[in-house]
Design a protein around this motif. Structure first.
Motif, PDB file in Angstrom:
ATOM      1  N   GLY A  85       0.820  -1.202   0.000  1.00 47.86           N
ATOM      2  CA  GLY A  85       0.000   0.000   0.000  1.00 47.86           C
ATOM      3  C   GLY A  85       0.854   1.251   0.000  1.00 47.86           C
ATOM      4  O   GLY A  85       2.005   1.221  -0.456  1.00 47.86           O
ATOM      5  N   ARG A  86       0.282   2.342   0.502  1.00 47.27           N
ATOM      6  CA  ARG A  86       1.015   3.611   0.587  1.00 47.27           C
ATOM      7  C   ARG A  86       0.922   4.171   1.997  1.00 47.27           C
ATOM      8  O   ARG A  86      -0.123   4.077   2.643  1.00 47.27           O
ATOM      9  N   VAL A  87       2.008   4.762   2.441  1.00 47.75           N
ATOM     10  CA  VAL A  87       2.030   5.396   3.756  1.00 47.75           C
ATOM     11  C   VAL A  87       1.259   6.712   3.683  1.00 47.75           C
ATOM     12  O   VAL A  87       1.498   7.540   2.790  1.00 47.75           O
ATOM     13  N   VAL A  88       0.309   6.895   4.618  1.00 46.59           N
ATOM     14  CA  VAL A  88      -0.499   8.120   4.620  1.00 46.59           C
ATOM     15  C   VAL A  88      -0.258   8.973   5.856  1.00 46.59           C
ATOM     16  O   VAL A  88      -0.670  10.141   5.888  1.00 46.59           O
ATOM     17  N   ALA A  89       0.416   8.426   6.867  1.00 49.07           N
ATOM     18  CA  ALA A  89       0.721   9.199   8.074  1.00 49.07           C
ATOM     19  C   ALA A  89       1.804   8.463   8.851  1.00 49.07           C
ATOM     20  O   ALA A  89       1.976   7.243   8.708  1.00 49.07           O
ATOM     21  N   VAL A  90       2.525   9.201   9.676  1.00 49.65           N
ATOM     22  CA  VAL A  90       3.548   8.593  10.525  1.00 49.65           C
ATOM     23  C   VAL A  90       3.428   9.151  11.932  1.00 49.65           C
ATOM     24  O   VAL A  90       2.928  10.261  12.138  1.00 49.65           O
ATOM     25  N   ASP A  95      10.575   9.532  10.053  1.00 53.39           N
ATOM     26  CA  ASP A  95      10.884  10.466   8.973  1.00 53.39           C
ATOM     27  C   ASP A  95       9.632  10.711   8.126  1.00 53.39           C
ATOM     28  O   ASP A  95       9.061   9.779   7.554  1.00 53.39           O
ATOM     29  N   GLY A  96       9.229  11.960   8.045  1.00 52.18           N
ATOM     30  CA  GLY A  96       8.016  12.313   7.312  1.00 52.18           C
ATOM     31  C   GLY A  96       8.097  12.055   5.822  1.00 52.18           C
ATOM     32  O   GLY A  96       7.060  12.015   5.140  1.00 52.18           O
ATOM     33  N   SER A  97       9.302  11.892   5.292  1.00 51.24           N
ATOM     34  CA  SER A  97       9.434  11.644   3.848  1.00 51.24           C
ATOM     35  C   SER A  97       8.869  10.281   3.455  1.00 51.24           C
ATOM     36  O   SER A  97       8.684   9.996   2.266  1.00 51.24           O
ATOM     37  N   LEU A  98       8.564   9.430   4.434  1.00 48.87           N
ATOM     38  CA  LEU A  98       7.974   8.131   4.144  1.00 48.87           C
ATOM     39  C   LEU A  98       6.528   8.277   3.659  1.00 48.87           C
ATOM     40  O   LEU A  98       6.017   7.406   2.949  1.00 48.87           O
ATOM     41  N   VAL A  99       5.871   9.368   4.036  1.00 48.92           N
ATOM     42  CA  VAL A  99       4.481   9.586   3.621  1.00 48.92           C
ATOM     43  C   VAL A  99       4.402   9.677   2.105  1.00 48.92           C
ATOM     44  O   VAL A  99       5.189  10.385   1.462  1.00 48.92           O
ATOM     45  N   PRO A 138       5.321  -0.947  12.627  1.00 47.88           N
ATOM     46  CA  PRO A 138       6.559  -0.236  12.975  1.00 47.88           C
ATOM     47  C   PRO A 138       7.228   0.288  11.706  1.00 47.88           C
ATOM     48  O   PRO A 138       7.334  -0.433  10.705  1.00 47.88           O
ATOM     49  N   ALA A 139       7.670   1.535  11.735  1.00 48.47           N
ATOM     50  CA  ALA A 139       8.237   2.141  10.533  1.00 48.47           C
ATOM     51  C   ALA A 139       9.445   1.363  10.016  1.00 48.47           C
ATOM     52  O   ALA A 139       9.678   1.297   8.807  1.00 48.47           O
ATOM     53  N   GLU A 140      10.207   0.744  10.911  1.00 44.52           N
ATOM     54  CA  GLU A 140      11.378  -0.015  10.471  1.00 44.52           C
ATOM     55  C   GLU A 140      10.983  -1.278   9.725  1.00 44.52           C
ATOM     56  O   GLU A 140      11.822  -1.903   9.066  1.00 44.52           O
TER      57      GLU A 140
END
Length: 349
Positions: A85-90, A95-99, A138-140
Protein backbone atom coordinates in the motif's frame (compact mmCIF):
# COMPACT_ATOMS: atom_id res chain seq x y z
CA UNK A 1 -6.45 12.93 0.71
CA UNK A 2 -7.24 12.94 4.43
CA UNK A 3 -7.51 9.88 6.61
CA UNK A 4 -11.09 9.03 7.65
CA UNK A 5 -12.05 8.32 11.23
CA UNK A 6 -13.45 4.85 10.54
CA UNK A 7 -12.74 2.00 8.13
CA UNK A 8 -14.04 -1.40 7.09
CA UNK A 9 -12.17 -4.39 8.47
CA UNK A 10 -12.62 -8.15 8.52
CA UNK A 11 -11.83 -9.75 11.85
CA UNK A 12 -12.23 -13.03 13.69
CA UNK A 13 -14.17 -13.02 16.93
CA UNK A 14 -13.45 -16.66 17.82
CA UNK A 15 -11.80 -19.76 16.40
CA UNK A 16 -13.92 -21.59 13.85
CA UNK A 17 -14.86 -21.88 10.19
CA UNK A 18 -15.44 -19.08 7.68
CA UNK A 19 -18.45 -18.02 9.76
CA UNK A 20 -15.98 -16.76 12.38
CA UNK A 21 -15.10 -13.89 10.01
CA UNK A 22 -17.09 -10.68 10.40
CA UNK A 23 -17.06 -7.38 8.55
CA UNK A 24 -17.00 -4.46 10.99
CA UNK A 25 -16.77 -0.68 10.95
CA UNK A 26 -13.87 0.18 13.26
CA UNK A 27 -11.77 3.19 14.15
CA UNK A 28 -8.78 3.84 11.90
CA UNK A 29 -5.72 3.18 14.09
CA UNK A 30 -3.51 6.17 14.82
CA UNK A 31 0.21 5.57 14.31
CA UNK A 32 2.05 5.62 17.61
CA UNK A 33 5.66 6.74 18.07
CA UNK A 34 7.86 4.77 15.67
CA UNK A 35 4.91 3.61 13.54
CA UNK A 36 3.50 4.33 10.08
CA UNK A 37 -0.11 4.20 8.91
CA UNK A 38 -0.51 2.39 5.58
CA UNK A 39 -3.52 2.60 3.29
CA UNK A 40 -3.91 -0.99 2.10
CA UNK A 41 -3.92 -1.43 -1.70
CA UNK A 42 -3.80 -5.23 -1.64
CA UNK A 43 -3.64 -7.95 0.99
CA UNK A 44 -2.69 -11.52 0.12
CA UNK A 45 -4.05 -14.66 1.77
CA UNK A 46 -1.95 -17.40 3.35
CA UNK A 47 -2.51 -20.75 4.98
CA UNK A 48 -1.70 -19.06 8.27
CA UNK A 49 -4.95 -17.08 7.86
CA UNK A 50 -6.88 -20.36 7.83
CA UNK A 51 -4.92 -21.95 10.66
CA UNK A 52 -5.11 -18.84 12.87
CA UNK A 53 -8.86 -18.64 12.28
CA UNK A 54 -9.23 -22.34 13.06
CA UNK A 55 -6.82 -22.22 16.01
CA UNK A 56 -4.91 -25.07 14.40
CA UNK A 57 -1.40 -24.42 15.70
CA UNK A 58 -1.59 -26.39 18.95
CA UNK A 59 0.59 -25.67 21.98
CA UNK A 60 3.67 -27.31 23.48
CA UNK A 61 2.51 -30.49 25.19
CA UNK A 62 -0.98 -30.22 23.67
CA UNK A 63 -0.83 -30.46 19.86
CA UNK A 64 -4.63 -30.53 19.56
CA UNK A 65 -5.22 -27.33 21.57
CA UNK A 66 -6.90 -24.45 19.75
CA UNK A 67 -4.30 -21.74 19.52
CA UNK A 68 -3.00 -18.94 17.38
CA UNK A 69 0.41 -18.75 15.78
CA UNK A 70 2.23 -18.40 19.10
CA UNK A 71 -0.49 -18.82 21.70
CA UNK A 72 -3.95 -17.47 22.57
CA UNK A 73 -5.44 -14.89 20.21
CA UNK A 74 -6.63 -11.57 21.59
CA UNK A 75 -10.11 -11.40 20.01
CA UNK A 76 -11.40 -9.63 18.02
CA UNK A 77 -8.42 -9.77 15.68
CA UNK A 78 -8.16 -8.26 12.19
CA UNK A 79 -6.57 -10.92 9.99
CA UNK A 80 -4.07 -10.50 7.14
CA UNK A 81 -0.27 -10.61 7.20
CA UNK A 82 0.62 -9.54 3.67
CA UNK A 83 0.14 -5.87 2.86
CA UNK A 84 1.15 -3.60 0.00
CA UNK A 85 0.00 0.00 0.00
CA UNK A 86 1.02 3.61 0.59
CA UNK A 87 2.03 5.40 3.76
CA UNK A 88 -0.50 8.12 4.62
CA UNK A 89 0.72 9.20 8.07
CA UNK A 90 3.55 8.59 10.53
CA UNK A 91 3.90 8.80 14.27
CA UNK A 92 6.49 10.65 16.31
CA UNK A 93 10.16 9.87 15.64
CA UNK A 94 9.46 8.71 12.06
CA UNK A 95 10.88 10.47 8.97
CA UNK A 96 8.02 12.31 7.31
CA UNK A 97 9.43 11.64 3.85
CA UNK A 98 7.97 8.13 4.14
CA UNK A 99 4.48 9.59 3.62
CA UNK A 100 3.28 8.93 0.09
CA UNK A 101 5.75 6.12 -0.54
CA UNK A 102 4.63 2.78 -1.98
CA UNK A 103 5.53 0.12 0.55
CA UNK A 104 5.47 -3.52 1.58
CA UNK A 105 5.11 -4.35 5.27
CA UNK A 106 7.26 -6.99 6.96
CA UNK A 107 4.56 -8.75 9.01
CA UNK A 108 6.85 -10.44 11.53
CA UNK A 109 7.01 -9.54 15.21
CA UNK A 110 10.61 -10.26 16.22
CA UNK A 111 12.20 -11.37 19.47
CA UNK A 112 15.02 -8.79 19.32
CA UNK A 113 16.06 -5.73 17.34
CA UNK A 114 18.97 -7.45 15.61
CA UNK A 115 19.32 -8.31 11.90
CA UNK A 116 19.07 -12.04 12.58
CA UNK A 117 16.11 -11.86 14.99
CA UNK A 118 13.59 -14.69 15.06
CA UNK A 119 9.89 -14.12 14.35
CA UNK A 120 7.77 -14.75 17.44
CA UNK A 121 4.55 -13.15 16.25
CA UNK A 122 2.74 -12.24 13.08
CA UNK A 123 0.54 -9.42 11.85
CA UNK A 124 -3.00 -10.76 11.67
CA UNK A 125 -2.36 -13.02 14.65
CA UNK A 126 -0.36 -11.30 17.40
CA UNK A 127 -1.31 -7.82 16.15
CA UNK A 128 -4.00 -6.52 13.81
CA UNK A 129 -3.38 -7.07 10.14
CA UNK A 130 -4.34 -5.98 6.66
CA UNK A 131 -7.88 -7.30 6.09
CA UNK A 132 -8.77 -3.63 6.37
CA UNK A 133 -8.54 -0.31 4.62
CA UNK A 134 -5.70 0.87 6.87
CA UNK A 135 -3.09 -0.81 9.08
CA UNK A 136 -0.30 0.42 11.33
CA UNK A 137 3.17 -1.11 11.46
CA UNK A 138 6.56 -0.24 12.98
CA UNK A 139 8.24 2.14 10.53
CA UNK A 140 11.38 -0.02 10.47
CA UNK A 141 9.21 -2.85 9.08
CA UNK A 142 7.78 -0.68 6.29
CA UNK A 143 9.92 -1.08 3.16
CA UNK A 144 9.89 1.48 0.34
CA UNK A 145 9.32 -0.26 -3.02
CA UNK A 146 8.06 2.77 -4.91
CA UNK A 147 10.31 2.05 -7.88
CA UNK A 148 9.36 -1.62 -8.22
CA UNK A 149 7.68 -2.56 -11.54
CA UNK A 150 5.66 -5.26 -9.74
CA UNK A 151 1.93 -4.66 -9.29
CA UNK A 152 0.37 -4.07 -5.88
CA UNK A 153 -1.08 -7.59 -6.03
CA UNK A 154 2.35 -9.07 -6.72
CA UNK A 155 3.97 -7.02 -3.96
CA UNK A 156 1.32 -8.12 -1.46
CA UNK A 157 2.10 -11.73 -2.40
CA UNK A 158 5.67 -11.46 -1.16
CA UNK A 159 5.92 -11.12 2.63
CA UNK A 160 4.79 -14.47 4.05
CA UNK A 161 5.12 -16.83 1.07
CA UNK A 162 8.32 -15.46 -0.42
CA UNK A 163 9.70 -14.46 2.99
CA UNK A 164 9.14 -18.01 4.22
CA UNK A 165 10.70 -19.40 1.04
CA UNK A 166 13.77 -17.18 1.28
CA UNK A 167 14.14 -18.05 4.97
CA UNK A 168 14.10 -21.76 4.10
CA UNK A 169 16.63 -21.30 1.31
CA UNK A 170 18.96 -19.23 3.49
CA UNK A 171 18.74 -21.59 6.48
CA UNK A 172 19.24 -24.56 4.15
CA UNK A 173 22.33 -22.84 2.66
CA UNK A 174 21.24 -23.64 -0.88
CA UNK A 175 23.99 -22.95 -3.41
CA UNK A 176 24.09 -22.77 -7.17
CA UNK A 177 24.66 -26.14 -8.82
CA UNK A 178 22.97 -28.09 -6.02
CA UNK A 179 19.91 -30.28 -6.56
CA UNK A 180 16.88 -29.23 -4.53
CA UNK A 181 13.53 -30.91 -3.93
CA UNK A 182 10.54 -28.59 -3.42
CA UNK A 183 7.33 -30.08 -1.99
CA UNK A 184 3.89 -28.47 -2.35
CA UNK A 185 5.29 -26.65 -5.36
CA UNK A 186 1.98 -25.25 -6.64
CA UNK A 187 1.18 -23.35 -3.44
CA UNK A 188 2.24 -19.83 -2.58
CA UNK A 189 5.40 -20.85 -0.70
CA UNK A 190 6.10 -23.69 -3.13
CA UNK A 191 6.07 -21.48 -6.25
CA UNK A 192 8.23 -18.96 -4.40
CA UNK A 193 10.72 -21.71 -3.57
CA UNK A 194 10.84 -22.83 -7.20
CA UNK A 195 11.41 -19.29 -8.48
CA UNK A 196 14.06 -18.28 -5.93
CA UNK A 197 15.91 -21.62 -6.07
CA UNK A 198 16.01 -21.43 -9.86
CA UNK A 199 17.30 -17.86 -9.66
CA UNK A 200 20.08 -19.11 -7.38
CA UNK A 201 21.24 -21.55 -10.01
CA UNK A 202 20.01 -24.73 -8.33
CA UNK A 203 18.57 -27.71 -10.20
CA UNK A 204 14.94 -27.77 -9.06
CA UNK A 205 12.85 -30.93 -8.66
CA UNK A 206 9.30 -29.86 -7.83
CA UNK A 207 6.59 -32.04 -6.33
CA UNK A 208 3.03 -31.24 -7.40
CA UNK A 209 -0.03 -32.91 -8.89
CA UNK A 210 -2.50 -33.12 -11.77
CA UNK A 211 -3.35 -30.01 -13.73
CA UNK A 212 -0.83 -27.91 -11.80
CA UNK A 213 2.26 -29.63 -13.19
CA UNK A 214 2.63 -27.38 -16.24
CA UNK A 215 2.32 -24.19 -14.20
CA UNK A 216 5.01 -25.39 -11.80
CA UNK A 217 7.25 -26.20 -14.76
CA UNK A 218 6.60 -22.74 -16.20
CA UNK A 219 7.65 -21.21 -12.86
CA UNK A 220 11.14 -22.63 -13.37
CA UNK A 221 11.23 -26.25 -12.19
CA UNK A 222 13.68 -28.42 -14.14
CA UNK A 223 11.76 -31.60 -13.28
CA UNK A 224 8.17 -31.83 -12.05
CA UNK A 225 7.30 -34.94 -10.02
CA UNK A 226 3.71 -36.15 -9.66
CA UNK A 227 2.80 -36.73 -6.02
CA UNK A 228 0.12 -39.22 -7.15
CA UNK A 229 2.89 -41.62 -8.22
CA UNK A 230 5.73 -43.29 -6.25
CA UNK A 231 7.65 -40.24 -4.99
CA UNK A 232 10.82 -42.10 -3.96
CA UNK A 233 11.14 -43.78 -7.34
CA UNK A 234 10.64 -40.49 -9.17
CA UNK A 235 13.32 -38.77 -7.06
CA UNK A 236 15.80 -41.61 -7.61
CA UNK A 237 15.17 -41.43 -11.37
CA UNK A 238 15.49 -37.63 -11.56
CA UNK A 239 18.44 -37.42 -9.15
CA UNK A 240 20.25 -40.80 -9.05
CA UNK A 241 23.05 -39.30 -6.95
CA UNK A 242 20.58 -37.93 -4.40
CA UNK A 243 19.40 -34.45 -3.49
CA UNK A 244 21.38 -31.79 -1.63
CA UNK A 245 18.51 -29.86 -0.07
CA UNK A 246 14.81 -30.53 0.49
CA UNK A 247 12.55 -27.51 0.96
CA UNK A 248 9.44 -29.04 2.48
CA UNK A 249 6.07 -27.56 3.41
CA UNK A 250 4.31 -30.94 3.43
CA UNK A 251 6.16 -33.09 6.02
CA UNK A 252 4.19 -36.22 7.01
CA UNK A 253 5.28 -39.39 5.23
CA UNK A 254 7.44 -37.41 2.80
CA UNK A 255 10.07 -36.92 5.52
CA UNK A 256 10.47 -40.63 6.27
CA UNK A 257 10.47 -41.47 2.54
CA UNK A 258 12.80 -38.69 1.52
CA UNK A 259 15.49 -38.46 4.20
CA UNK A 260 17.36 -41.55 2.89
CA UNK A 261 17.53 -39.85 -0.53
CA UNK A 262 19.64 -36.94 0.74
CA UNK A 263 23.31 -36.87 -0.18
CA UNK A 264 26.01 -36.85 2.49
CA UNK A 265 25.68 -33.60 4.41
CA UNK A 266 22.25 -32.90 2.95
CA UNK A 267 19.75 -30.53 4.55
CA UNK A 268 16.01 -31.12 4.97
CA UNK A 269 14.23 -27.85 5.76
CA UNK A 270 10.64 -27.97 7.04
CA UNK A 271 8.29 -24.97 7.17
CA UNK A 272 4.87 -26.60 7.16
CA UNK A 273 2.90 -29.73 7.92
CA UNK A 274 0.27 -29.99 5.18
CA UNK A 275 0.83 -33.75 5.09
CA UNK A 276 0.72 -34.19 8.87
CA UNK A 277 2.76 -33.14 11.89
CA UNK A 278 3.32 -36.61 13.37
CA UNK A 279 6.49 -37.79 11.62
CA UNK A 280 8.57 -40.96 12.04
CA UNK A 281 11.92 -41.71 10.42
CA UNK A 282 15.02 -43.85 10.88
CA UNK A 283 17.29 -41.60 12.93
CA UNK A 284 20.34 -43.56 11.74
CA UNK A 285 19.89 -42.01 8.31
CA UNK A 286 20.31 -38.67 10.06
CA UNK A 287 23.52 -39.10 12.04
CA UNK A 288 25.33 -41.67 9.89
CA UNK A 289 25.17 -39.36 6.87
CA UNK A 290 25.65 -36.00 8.62
CA UNK A 291 22.21 -34.93 7.49
CA UNK A 292 20.59 -31.86 9.04
CA UNK A 293 16.88 -31.55 9.78
CA UNK A 294 16.08 -27.83 10.01
CA UNK A 295 12.92 -26.09 11.16
CA UNK A 296 12.24 -22.75 9.51
CA UNK A 297 9.58 -20.20 10.42
CA UNK A 298 9.26 -17.23 8.11
CA UNK A 299 12.30 -15.00 7.79
CA UNK A 300 14.73 -12.73 9.64
CA UNK A 301 14.98 -8.95 9.05
CA UNK A 302 18.07 -9.66 6.92
CA UNK A 303 16.15 -12.16 4.78
CA UNK A 304 13.31 -9.67 4.30
CA UNK A 305 15.67 -6.95 3.12
CA UNK A 306 17.08 -9.40 0.56
CA UNK A 307 13.52 -10.13 -0.55
CA UNK A 308 12.75 -6.44 -1.02
CA UNK A 309 15.88 -6.09 -3.16
CA UNK A 310 14.50 -8.87 -5.38
CA UNK A 311 11.15 -7.05 -5.52
CA UNK A 312 12.68 -3.71 -6.53
CA UNK A 313 14.52 -5.44 -9.40
CA UNK A 314 11.51 -7.65 -10.24
CA UNK A 315 13.82 -10.68 -10.18
CA UNK A 316 10.79 -12.72 -9.11
CA UNK A 317 7.30 -12.64 -10.59
CA UNK A 318 4.57 -13.77 -8.19
CA UNK A 319 1.66 -15.55 -9.85
CA UNK A 320 -1.81 -14.23 -8.96
CA UNK A 321 -4.48 -16.93 -8.96
CA UNK A 322 -7.56 -14.83 -8.08
CA UNK A 323 -8.67 -11.54 -6.57
CA UNK A 324 -11.62 -10.80 -4.26
CA UNK A 325 -13.11 -7.68 -2.68
CA UNK A 326 -12.68 -7.40 1.09
CA UNK A 327 -16.34 -8.16 1.79
CA UNK A 328 -15.83 -11.60 0.23
CA UNK A 329 -13.11 -12.62 2.70
CA UNK A 330 -14.94 -15.80 3.67
CA UNK A 331 -15.27 -16.87 0.02
CA UNK A 332 -11.60 -16.04 -0.56
CA UNK A 333 -10.53 -18.19 2.38
CA UNK A 334 -12.76 -21.04 1.19
CA UNK A 335 -11.11 -20.82 -2.23
CA UNK A 336 -7.70 -20.95 -0.55
CA UNK A 337 -8.72 -23.99 1.50
CA UNK A 338 -9.82 -25.91 -1.61
CA UNK A 339 -6.22 -25.81 -2.92
CA UNK A 340 -7.36 -25.97 -6.53
CA UNK A 341 -5.51 -22.79 -7.49
CA UNK A 342 -1.90 -22.05 -8.43
CA UNK A 343 -0.30 -18.93 -7.01
CA UNK A 344 -1.64 -16.32 -4.62
CA UNK A 345 -5.16 -15.15 -3.76
CA UNK A 346 -5.39 -11.41 -3.11
CA UNK A 347 -8.08 -9.12 -1.71
CA UNK A 348 -8.64 -5.44 -2.44
CA UNK A 349 -10.00 -3.26 0.38
Amino acid sequence: MGVPETMRAVRIVEHGGPEALEMAEVTVPAPRAGEALVRVAAVALNNTDLWTREGAYGRPGDPEARSGWRGPIDFPRIQGADVAGRVVAVGADVDGSLVGRRVVVDPAVYDTDGPDANPVGLMGSERDGGYAEYVTAPAERVHDVTESPLTDDQLASLPTAYGTALGMIERGRLRGGETVLVSGASGGVGLALVQIARARGARVLALSSGSKLDTVRDAGAHEVLDRARDIGEQIRTAAPDGIDVALDVVAGDLVSEGLPLLREGGRWVIAGALGGYDVAFDVRRLYLHNVQLIGSTMHTPTHFRLLMDLARRADIQPVIAATFPLDQAAQAQEELARRCHVGKIVMHP
